[in-house]
Design a protein around this motif. Sequence first.
Motif, mmCIF file in Angstrom:
data_model
loop_
_atom_site.group_PDB
_atom_site.id
_atom_site.type_symbol
_atom_site.label_atom_id
_atom_site.label_comp_id
_atom_site.label_asym_id
_atom_site.label_seq_id
_atom_site.Cartn_x
_atom_site.Cartn_y
_atom_site.Cartn_z
ATOM 1 N N ALA A 413 17.193 -40.167 10.749
ATOM 2 C CA ALA A 413 16.361 -40.123 11.953
ATOM 3 C C ALA A 413 16.531 -38.764 12.630
ATOM 4 O O ALA A 413 17.623 -38.471 13.130
ATOM 5 N N PRO A 414 15.511 -37.926 12.665
ATOM 6 C CA PRO A 414 15.672 -36.588 13.255
ATOM 7 C C PRO A 414 16.159 -36.618 14.690
ATOM 8 O O PRO A 414 16.966 -35.773 15.097
ATOM 9 N N GLY A 415 15.692 -37.613 15.470
ATOM 10 C CA GLY A 415 16.112 -37.688 16.861
ATOM 11 C C GLY A 415 17.606 -37.888 17.003
ATOM 12 O O GLY A 415 18.252 -37.273 17.851
ATOM 13 N N VAL A 416 18.172 -38.765 16.169
ATOM 14 C CA VAL A 416 19.614 -39.011 16.214
ATOM 15 C C VAL A 416 20.374 -37.816 15.643
ATOM 16 O O VAL A 416 21.372 -37.360 16.220
ATOM 17 N N ARG A 417 19.914 -37.328 14.518
ATOM 18 C CA ARG A 417 20.627 -36.247 13.836
ATOM 19 C C ARG A 417 20.737 -34.987 14.706
ATOM 20 O O ARG A 417 21.729 -34.273 14.669
ATOM 21 N N ARG A 418 19.730 -34.744 15.531
ATOM 22 C CA ARG A 418 19.718 -33.531 16.358
ATOM 23 C C ARG A 418 20.200 -33.792 17.778
ATOM 24 O O ARG A 418 20.223 -32.853 18.595
#
Length: 423
Positions: A413-418
């Motif tokens: 999940a890009p939101g979590v990863r970043r």
Amino acid sequence: MSEATASASDAHISATVPLSVPAHRDPNVLRWVAAYTASMVGDTVFYLALSWAAVQNGSPAEAGIVTAVSAVPRALLMLGGGVVADRFGPRRVVIGSDAVRCVTVLAVAAVLFATDPGLWLLALLAVVFGAVDAVFMPAVGALPARITGKDQLARVQGMRGLAIRFAAVVGAPLGGLGVAVGGAAAAFAGAGLLIAVSVPLLLFVRMRELPADDTTAARDTTAWRDLVGGLRYVRRHRVLGPLMVAIALGDLGFVGPLNVGLTLLADERGWGASGMGWVLAGFGTGAGVAALLLTVRGRVPRAGSVAAGALVPGAAAIGALPHAPGLPAAVGIAVAVGLLTGLSGAMCGALLQTQSEPVYLGRVTAVGGIVSLGVAPLSMPLSAAAVGVWGTGPVFAVSAAVCALGGVVALAAPGVRRAELPG
């Protein structure tokens, strides 16, 4: 109604908390941590006393039902508890919850000193305690963001983790001492008094006011719309939605092996109760180190990646536990499990706090509580049944895979990863 629109009697404690004060040096945060610690120690003593009294008054099966029955109202009512925390303010709800728990436990202690009413009173007490917990837990989760700055929330999560570890270490001996001195009644009385300590401390905890738009929105909606709106908010959020899925998978893979699975593993390997205790101590030590690290450091860069990434090697350690060549190796692996999963859990908690709008925090915490307290415990009977059929190795391997999947979901999940914690 929200706490920011409460009566003028609360105005003197609604002062803004400076952002620049580190949480572990902030008297306001320390008062909350002291209150939370006293309440958690009281909880530990309470559940030990409840278990002891149930065993003394019924069969093992009946005692198991009594000790487990509090989970039912807690799971069923927690989403509503999140709405209550957001509408009336977390501080007020926590104070009221602790007051009710204190009075209830002390009343039961008085009854037990006078007579022996049997299991029905213990079951009723467990149900009441579980129902109050359904509003207490979301309110506790919503409090940190209202007493300190966002840049201190990771440190507060570490302090909260240390409080939980302290309660686990101190509460059980205190409960045992109470039972030894005066039976279950004395232990219940001790639990009630410990919970009572939290109330005056919470009365002097200062709260941040919510933005005017948030307080107006909370006042102008119905409770049902609040509940539905909270669920929709979590589902649509680019960080909170996938993070909840990751937490659910992590807890599903973790709870079974580290509870019933560990008991069966210790029996299978001939470690006995003392060996199981050493493995649990290893886990607690690792989790305590993770909490201490966050308390001292305060901020971890790339928080989303750390929360997700720590879960994958932590899952691998869970899978390795049944293959440990001996008890010392198992204890070492347990330390690694506690360190990695403890770090992941604390970072997830900090991200939930910082990514949520304050007006939704009670409901966001409630969703997380449903995941951890309603979904994850389902893995315990399944793990026990599966161990009976396939043995500990395959079951721990499957549990580790489920836990690791939670990390993979978060990393994907890009939101979590970043996601980052405020600096």
